[in-house]
Scaffold this active site. Structure first.
Site, PDB file in Angstrom:
ATOM      1  N   ARG A 116      47.135  34.165  33.261  1.00 16.20           N
ATOM      2  CA  ARG A 116      45.878  35.135  34.008  1.00 16.20           C
ATOM      3  C   ARG A 116      45.487  34.493  35.572  1.00 16.20           C
ATOM      4  O   ARG A 116      44.952  34.965  36.687  1.00 16.20           O
ATOM      5  CB  ARG A 116      44.742  35.727  33.150  1.00 16.20           C
ATOM      6  CG  ARG A 116      43.880  36.583  33.721  1.00 16.20           C
ATOM      7  CD  ARG A 116      43.637  37.037  32.504  1.00 16.20           C
ATOM      8  NE  ARG A 116      41.784  36.404  32.106  1.00 16.20           N
ATOM      9  CZ  ARG A 116      40.741  36.143  31.739  1.00 16.20           C
ATOM     10  NH1 ARG A 116      41.082  37.395  30.621  1.00 16.20           N
ATOM     11  NH2 ARG A 116      40.080  35.483  30.789  1.00 16.20           N
ATOM     12  N   ARG A 118      44.241  33.284  57.042  1.00 16.45           N
ATOM     13  CA  ARG A 118      44.921  33.012  57.406  1.00 16.45           C
ATOM     14  C   ARG A 118      44.138  32.317  58.505  1.00 16.45           C
ATOM     15  O   ARG A 118      44.872  30.748  58.905  1.00 16.45           O
ATOM     16  CB  ARG A 118      45.902  34.174  58.228  1.00 16.45           C
ATOM     17  CG  ARG A 118      46.794  35.086  57.502  1.00 16.45           C
ATOM     18  CD  ARG A 118      46.967  36.480  58.505  1.00 16.45           C
ATOM     19  NE  ARG A 118      45.990  37.115  59.164  1.00 16.45           N
ATOM     20  CZ  ARG A 118      46.417  37.637  60.161  1.00 16.45           C
ATOM     21  NH1 ARG A 118      47.640  38.192  60.731  1.00 16.45           N
ATOM     22  NH2 ARG A 118      45.376  38.570  61.007  1.00 16.45           N
ATOM     23  N   LYS A 133      40.089  38.185  37.635  1.00 16.94           N
ATOM     24  CA  LYS A 133      39.127  37.615  37.446  1.00 16.94           C
ATOM     25  C   LYS A 133      38.743  36.813  38.686  1.00 16.94           C
ATOM     26  O   LYS A 133      38.915  35.561  39.031  1.00 16.94           O
ATOM     27  CB  LYS A 133      39.742  36.698  36.341  1.00 16.94           C
ATOM     28  CG  LYS A 133      38.409  36.590  35.850  1.00 16.94           C
ATOM     29  CD  LYS A 133      38.267  36.132  33.969  1.00 16.94           C
ATOM     30  CE  LYS A 133      37.487  35.538  33.620  1.00 16.94           C
ATOM     31  NZ  LYS A 133      36.208  36.227  33.125  1.00 16.94           N
ATOM     32  N   GLU A 176      34.363  48.841  29.644  1.00 13.83           N
ATOM     33  CA  GLU A 176      34.245  47.227  29.302  1.00 13.83           C
ATOM     34  C   GLU A 176      33.192  46.951  29.354  1.00 13.83           C
ATOM     35  O   GLU A 176      31.406  47.958  29.973  1.00 13.83           O
ATOM     36  CB  GLU A 176      35.052  46.336  29.884  1.00 13.83           C
ATOM     37  CG  GLU A 176      34.978  45.873  31.234  1.00 13.83           C
ATOM     38  CD  GLU A 176      35.536  44.779  31.883  1.00 13.83           C
ATOM     39  OE1 GLU A 176      36.154  43.872  31.249  1.00 13.83           O
ATOM     40  OE2 GLU A 176      36.135  44.821  33.162  1.00 13.83           O
TER      41      GLU A 176
HETATM   42  N1  PXG Z   1      35.938  41.331  30.814  1.00 12.69           N
HETATM   43  C1  PXG Z   1      35.429  40.488  31.602  1.00 12.69           C
HETATM   44  C2  PXG Z   1      34.306  41.518  33.225  1.00 12.69           C
HETATM   45  C3  PXG Z   1      35.089  39.443  31.589  1.00 12.69           C
HETATM   46  O1  PXG Z   1      34.705  38.767  33.060  1.00 12.69           O
HETATM   47  C4  PXG Z   1      35.934  39.911  29.445  1.00 12.69           C
HETATM   48  C5  PXG Z   1      35.827  40.755  29.746  1.00 12.69           C
HETATM   49  C6  PXG Z   1      35.963  39.461  28.476  1.00 12.69           C
HETATM   50  O2  PXG Z   1      37.462  38.352  28.973  1.00 12.69           O
HETATM   51  P1  PXG Z   1      38.045  37.352  27.936  1.00 12.69           P
HETATM   52  O3  PXG Z   1      39.341  36.643  28.555  1.00 12.69           O
HETATM   53  O4  PXG Z   1      36.951  35.533  28.242  1.00 12.69           O
HETATM   54  O5  PXG Z   1      38.166  37.290  26.633  1.00 12.69           O
HETATM   55  C7  PXG Z   1      35.144  38.847  30.492  1.00 12.69           C
HETATM   56  C8  PXG Z   1      34.926  37.005  30.459  1.00 12.69           C
HETATM   57  C9  PXG Z   1      30.572  33.713  30.741  1.00 12.69           C
HETATM   58  C10 PXG Z   1      31.389  34.765  31.307  1.00 12.69           C
HETATM   59  O6  PXG Z   1      30.482  32.485  31.371  1.00 12.69           O
HETATM   60  C11 PXG Z   1      32.642  35.094  31.029  1.00 12.69           C
HETATM   61  C12 PXG Z   1      33.301  36.413  31.642  1.00 12.69           C
HETATM   62  C13 PXG Z   1      32.727  36.418  33.490  1.00 12.69           C
HETATM   63  C14 PXG Z   1      31.525  35.475  33.657  1.00 12.69           C
HETATM   64  C15 PXG Z   1      31.447  34.648  32.704  1.00 12.69           C
HETATM   65  O7  PXG Z   1      30.038  34.263  29.574  1.00 12.69           O
HETATM   66  N2  PXG Z   1      34.296  36.449  31.677  1.00 12.69           N
END
Ligand code: PXG
Length: 289
Positions: free
Chosen positions: A50, A103, A150, A183
Site C-alpha cells: 500500500r 521537480r 495514505k 469511513e
Molecule cells: N481509514 C483511515 C482514513 C485510516 O487512516 C484506516 C481506515 C484503517 O486502516 P488499517 O490499514 O489500519 O486497517 C486508517 C488507518 C493511528 C492512526 O495512529 C491510524 C490511521 C491513520 C492515522 C493514525 O491510530 N489509520
C-alpha cells in the site's frame, strides 16, 4: 529509542528533518501505521504494498525495494527489542525549495521508521461498545485527493476528529462527496444485517484490517458486500463495528443518537474480533529479537 532514518539508526533527539522538507511544508509524502504482535508484524507485505502504491501515484521513488523496506522495519523492531509494537513508517518527498514543484526537490526522500509501544483504546469500549457521530467534514472526493492514498495530508480527517471531539466523541463517521458513508477518521466501518456483512466500496482507505476481516468472513461463509452504504442503513443495522490497525475491531452501539441493534456489541462483531485476534498470531512476517 532508536529511529531509522535513511538507513541509519539515530536517537530520538537526533531524529530530525529539515524545515525545507516538503513533508513538513506541504504534507507531501506517505505513511503507514503497522503493528507487531508477539514477534509477528501483521500483514507487513500488504502495508508495504500500500505504501509503494501511494508513492507510485505521488511520483516519489525510494532507493529501497519492497523486500529491503520490509527488512528495514524488522531491523528497527529488533534494534528496539520490541515484540509488540506500533510502527510508523513515513516517507517524505525530502528537501526542496519553498515552491510546490516537486521537480525542484533534490530527489532524496526521507525514509523514517519509528517503533514504539502501542497505546490501545480502553477495555470498556470493547465490552460496552462505542458511540460515534457523523461530522460535517467529508472525506476527500477521489478526483481531489483520493482516500485510497495514505498520504501525509490528513487535514480533512483531523478537522473531522476536532468536530467529533468538540461534541464529546472519540470517533466520527465521515461521508463521501455524494453523501454515502465512507469511513471514520482513522478506521473503516462495517455493518451487519440479516446475514450480510457490508462495508463501503468507495471513498475510503483500503484498510489492511478491513481486508483481513473480509477474508475471515468469507472463510467462515459469512456473506460480504462492498457497496454504497447510507446513514439510514447504519442506524438500522443489527450490528456495527470499526476496523483499524490500532483499534483492531471495535463495536459501535450508537450512531448519531440512534441505538444500533440491541445496544450491545453484536455476536458477529465479537466473533470477527476473536478470529482477527487469532489471525494476528500468524498472518505476517515473523522475527526474532
Ligand atoms: N481509514 C483511515 C482514513 C485510516 O487512516 C484506516 C481506515 C484503517 O486502516 P488499517 O490499514 O489500519 O486497517 C486508517 C488507518 C493511528 C492512526 O495512529 C491510524 C490511521 C491513520 C492515522 C493514525 O491510530 N489509520
Amino acid at each position: 529509542m532508536k529511529i531509522y532514518m535513511n538507513g541509519e539508526f539515530v536517537e530520538r533527539e537526533q531524529a530530525k528533518v529539515s524545515v525545507f522538507d516538503h513533508g513538513l511544508l506541504y504534507g507531501d509524502g506517505a505513511f503507514e501505521g503497522i503493528r507487531s504482535y508477539n514477534g509477528v508484524v501483521f500483514r507487513l507485505a500488504e502495508h508495504i504494498d500500500r505504501l509503494y502504491e501511494t508513492l507510485h501515484t505521488l511520483l516519489i521513488s525510494v532507493p529501497l525495494t519492497r523486500p529491503q523496506m520490509i527488512k528495514a522495519v524488522v531491523h528497527t523492531l529488533q534494534k528496539n527489542k520490541l515484540r509488540d509494537a506500533y510502527i510508523r513508517l513515513v516517507v517524505t518527498r525530502g528537501e526542496g525549495d519553498l515552491g510546490l514543484d516537486p521537480r525542484k526537490c533534490y530527489g532524496k526522500p526521507n525514509i523514517i521508521i519509528i517503533t514504539d509501544k502501542i497505546t490501545l483504546y480502553p477495555k470498556e469500549l470493547y465490552q460496552n461498545g462505542m458511540a460515534i457521530i457523523t461530522v460535517p467534514t467529508i472525506r476527500n472526493c477521489p478526483e481531489a485527493l483520493n482516500p485510497m492514498l495514505k498520504s501525509l495530508n490528513y487535514l480533512n480527517n483531523i478537522l473531522a476528529k476536532i468536530e467529533a471531539a468538540n461534541s464529546g466523541f472519540s470517533e466520527a463517521i465521515m461521508l463521501d462527496h455524494l453523501g454515502f458513508v465512507a469511513e471514520c477518521t482513522g478506521d473503516n466501518i462495517f455493518i451487519y444485517k440479516k446475514g450480510a456483512l457490508s462495508t463501503p466500496s468507495q471513498g475510503r482507505l483500503k484498510g489492511i484490517t478491513r481486508e483481513c476481516v473480509l477474508d475471515l468472513a468469507n472463510r467462515c461463509k459469512i456473506k460480504t458486500e462492498e457497496r454504497l452504504i447510507t446513514r439510514h442503513e447504519v442506524y438500522t443495522a443489527d450490528e456495527c463495528f470499526l476496523t483499524g490497525t490500532a483499534a483492531e475491531l471495535i463495536p459501535v452501539v450508537k450512531v448519531d443518537g440512534r441505538i444500533i441493534g440491541d445496544g450491545k456489541p453484536g455476536v458477529v462483531t465479537l466473533k470477527m474480533l476473536k478470529l482477527f485476534q487469532s489471525a494476528t498470531k500468524t498472518d505476517g512476517v515473523r522475527y526474532e529479537i
